[in-house]
Design a protein around this motif. Sequence first.
Motif, PDB file in Angstrom:
ATOM      1  N   THR A 181       0.850  -1.191   0.000  1.00 45.22           N
ATOM      2  CA  THR A 181       0.000   0.000   0.000  1.00 45.22           C
ATOM      3  C   THR A 181       0.884   1.239   0.000  1.00 45.22           C
ATOM      4  N   ARG A 182       0.267   2.378  -0.223  1.00 42.96           N
ATOM      5  CA  ARG A 182       1.003   3.638  -0.071  1.00 42.96           C
ATOM      6  C   ARG A 182       1.212   3.911   1.412  1.00 42.96           C
ATOM      7  N   PRO A 183       2.229   4.678   1.771  1.00 41.54           N
ATOM      8  CA  PRO A 183       2.390   5.067   3.177  1.00 41.54           C
ATOM      9  C   PRO A 183       1.169   5.864   3.648  1.00 41.54           C
ATOM     10  N   GLY A 184       0.728   5.619   4.861  1.00 45.64           N
ATOM     11  CA  GLY A 184      -0.425   6.341   5.389  1.00 45.64           C
ATOM     12  C   GLY A 184      -1.758   5.809   4.899  1.00 45.64           C
ATOM     13  N   HIS A 185      -1.779   4.653   4.265  1.00 43.18           N
ATOM     14  CA  HIS A 185      -3.038   4.066   3.797  1.00 43.18           C
ATOM     15  C   HIS A 185      -3.959   3.824   4.998  1.00 43.18           C
ATOM     16  N   PRO A 186      -5.244   4.119   4.867  1.00 46.06           N
ATOM     17  CA  PRO A 186      -6.166   3.979   6.012  1.00 46.06           C
ATOM     18  C   PRO A 186      -6.286   2.561   6.548  1.00 46.06           C
ATOM     19  N   TYR A 187      -5.901   1.550   5.779  1.00 46.86           N
ATOM     20  CA  TYR A 187      -5.926   0.174   6.298  1.00 46.86           C
ATOM     21  C   TYR A 187      -5.105   0.069   7.580  1.00 46.86           C
ATOM     22  N   HIS A 188      -4.012   0.816   7.645  1.00 46.48           N
ATOM     23  CA  HIS A 188      -3.100   0.710   8.776  1.00 46.48           C
ATOM     24  C   HIS A 188      -3.572   1.502  10.002  1.00 46.48           C
ATOM     25  N   ASP A 189      -4.738   2.162   9.907  1.00 44.34           N
ATOM     26  CA  ASP A 189      -5.281   2.910  11.045  1.00 44.34           C
ATOM     27  C   ASP A 189      -6.056   2.021  12.013  1.00 44.34           C
ATOM     28  N   GLY A 190      -6.240   0.751  11.640  1.00 45.55           N
ATOM     29  CA  GLY A 190      -7.008  -0.155  12.486  1.00 45.55           C
ATOM     30  C   GLY A 190      -6.341  -1.512  12.554  1.00 45.55           C
ATOM     31  N   PRO A 191      -7.004  -2.475  13.156  1.00 44.20           N
ATOM     32  CA  PRO A 191      -6.414  -3.810  13.287  1.00 44.20           C
ATOM     33  C   PRO A 191      -6.276  -4.487  11.916  1.00 44.20           C
ATOM     34  N   PRO A 192      -5.196  -5.267  11.712  1.00 47.22           N
ATOM     35  CA  PRO A 192      -4.978  -5.941  10.434  1.00 47.22           C
ATOM     36  C   PRO A 192      -5.840  -7.198  10.314  1.00 47.22           C
ATOM     37  N   THR A 193      -7.051  -7.034   9.840  1.00 49.35           N
ATOM     38  CA  THR A 193      -7.974  -8.170   9.725  1.00 49.35           C
ATOM     39  C   THR A 193      -8.350  -8.380   8.262  1.00 49.35           C
ATOM     40  N   ALA A 194      -8.799  -9.599   7.981  1.00 53.01           N
ATOM     41  CA  ALA A 194      -9.243  -9.910   6.627  1.00 53.01           C
ATOM     42  C   ALA A 194     -10.456  -9.071   6.251  1.00 53.01           C
ATOM     43  N   GLU A 195     -11.321  -8.784   7.227  1.00 49.17           N
ATOM     44  CA  GLU A 195     -12.518  -7.990   6.947  1.00 49.17           C
ATOM     45  C   GLU A 195     -12.131  -6.581   6.516  1.00 49.17           C
ATOM     46  N   ARG A 196     -11.174  -5.963   7.204  1.00 48.42           N
ATOM     47  CA  ARG A 196     -10.748  -4.614   6.836  1.00 48.42           C
ATOM     48  C   ARG A 196     -10.005  -4.634   5.492  1.00 48.42           C
ATOM     49  N   PHE A 197      -9.205  -5.663   5.273  1.00 45.24           N
ATOM     50  CA  PHE A 197      -8.511  -5.815   3.990  1.00 45.24           C
ATOM     51  C   PHE A 197      -9.522  -5.824   2.834  1.00 45.24           C
ATOM     52  N   ALA A 198     -10.582  -6.611   2.993  1.00 42.51           N
ATOM     53  CA  ALA A 198     -11.578  -6.758   1.921  1.00 42.51           C
ATOM     54  C   ALA A 198     -12.385  -5.492   1.707  1.00 42.51           C
ATOM     55  N   GLY A 199     -12.324  -4.557   2.648  1.00 39.32           N
ATOM     56  CA  GLY A 199     -13.111  -3.332   2.526  1.00 39.32           C
ATOM     57  C   GLY A 199     -12.471  -2.262   1.664  1.00 39.32           C
ATOM     58  N   PHE A 200     -11.229  -2.467   1.209  1.00 40.51           N
ATOM     59  CA  PHE A 200     -10.565  -1.463   0.382  1.00 40.51           C
ATOM     60  C   PHE A 200     -10.479  -1.933  -1.067  1.00 40.51           C
ATOM     61  N   PRO A 201     -10.511  -0.986  -2.030  1.00 36.18           N
ATOM     62  CA  PRO A 201     -10.422  -1.368  -3.444  1.00 36.18           C
ATOM     63  C   PRO A 201      -9.078  -2.041  -3.742  1.00 36.18           C
ATOM     64  N   ALA A 202      -9.131  -3.037  -4.605  1.00 37.14           N
ATOM     65  CA  ALA A 202      -7.942  -3.852  -4.873  1.00 37.14           C
ATOM     66  C   ALA A 202      -7.405  -3.629  -6.276  1.00 37.14           C
ATOM     67  N   LEU A 203      -6.111  -3.807  -6.400  1.00 36.07           N
ATOM     68  CA  LEU A 203      -5.415  -3.845  -7.693  1.00 36.07           C
ATOM     69  C   LEU A 203      -4.950  -5.280  -7.893  1.00 36.07           C
ATOM     70  N   LEU A 204      -5.338  -5.875  -9.007  1.00 37.08           N
ATOM     71  CA  LEU A 204      -5.023  -7.276  -9.280  1.00 37.08           C
ATOM     72  C   LEU A 204      -4.170  -7.375 -10.542  1.00 37.08           C
ATOM     73  N   VAL A 205      -3.088  -8.126 -10.459  1.00 40.64           N
ATOM     74  CA  VAL A 205      -2.292  -8.424 -11.654  1.00 40.64           C
ATOM     75  C   VAL A 205      -2.865  -9.672 -12.287  1.00 40.64           C
ATOM     76  N   SER A 206      -3.378  -9.542 -13.511  1.00 41.90           N
ATOM     77  CA  SER A 206      -4.008 -10.656 -14.217  1.00 41.90           C
ATOM     78  C   SER A 206      -3.675 -10.543 -15.690  1.00 41.90           C
ATOM     79  N   GLN A 207      -2.915 -11.496 -16.199  1.00 37.97           N
ATOM     80  CA  GLN A 207      -2.531 -11.440 -17.607  1.00 37.97           C
ATOM     81  C   GLN A 207      -3.707 -11.701 -18.532  1.00 37.97           C
ATOM     82  N   THR A 208      -4.772 -12.298 -18.003  1.00 37.83           N
ATOM     83  CA  THR A 208      -5.959 -12.564 -18.822  1.00 37.83           C
ATOM     84  C   THR A 208      -7.023 -11.493 -18.650  1.00 37.83           C
ATOM     85  N   GLY A 209      -6.845 -10.593 -17.661  1.00 36.46           N
ATOM     86  CA  GLY A 209      -7.845  -9.568 -17.407  1.00 36.46           C
ATOM     87  C   GLY A 209      -8.983 -10.031 -16.522  1.00 36.46           C
ATOM     88  N   ASP A 210      -8.878 -11.250 -15.978  1.00 33.68           N
ATOM     89  CA  ASP A 210      -9.919 -11.750 -15.078  1.00 33.68           C
ATOM     90  C   ASP A 210      -9.970 -10.890 -13.821  1.00 33.68           C
TER      91      ASP A 210
END
Length: 314
Positions: A181-210
């Motif tokens: 993530t970028r420094p200061g990303h809001p994810y790091h303002d709370g506990p590192p949980t899977a629920e909080r992780f899933a709440g932020f928009p994701a960037l996915l590397v996919s050679q097929t575009g899936d």
Amino acid sequence: MSSIHAMNIRSIDLNLVIALAALLEERSVSRAALRIGRSQPATSSALARLREIFGDPLLVREGRGYRLSPRAEEIRVHAAQALAALKATFQDSIAFDPAGAEMEIRVAASDYLAAVLLPPLMAALSCSAPGIDLRVVAADRRSAISLLKEGAVDLSLAVAGEGAPDVLNRPLFDEGFVMVTRPGHPYHDGPPTAERFAGFPALLVSQTGDGAGVVDDCLSRMGLKRRVALTVAHFLLAPQLVTDSDLVLVIGRRVAEAARAQLGLTVSALPFPMPGFTARMYWHGSTASYPPLVWLRQIVAGLDVGLPEPPASS
């Protein structure tokens, strides 16, 4: 019986095998001539002779270039394998001197493994084999094997499992995934949980575009789903897109650590278990004893790609 079957094999100049493999791979007389170090007229003459032998045009004019005839498509893999076998047969009796060698070696690699392996490999070649030139082409887990089977490359660097019966492989290193993530990303303002992780928009590397990957499979097993806001086809582009956004990227640890050093990004452990992968080197069985490639494989296997310490959980 066709003319090629009726012809005595002893009457075929082995130079024609070299020309045939180059013509079918390059699909161009001029490029094939450059590849084998012959003049264009000589290569055109070889094509004419090959057309006579096979009773087939082999290269068919299409626009400004050529396409392969169905017969040429059929024999392309065999021609490449025959050339590789000839090289191995006649080179075995010659001591290979990497310091004095002047040759091209074709390598298929994903951009991830190219980023990890090519810098130390080129450093090694510049010291011990300055006359060896690499021609690297892009590959994914599927094409890495097919390019070898077709004889289009001499070596593949990829994550493609065990490969195929006629393709050999050797593991190079194990890799785990981390969160970037970028420094200061809001994810790091709370506990590192899977629920909080899933709440932020994701960037996915996919050679097929899936729009889903291994991360999404892991989240799904936990009853979670994330929004993949952006997919890109290249691992090396992805970290740059994180620097000024709230996108969350999951990527292999070695490239993540390079991005941390170059871009000042934050690298963290994932808040849920996720399987890693094994990077492998692949080669076709027909080149198993060809001295230049045996030497190169030893160099690649001995590269120091480092094992950075796992990032601490945030």
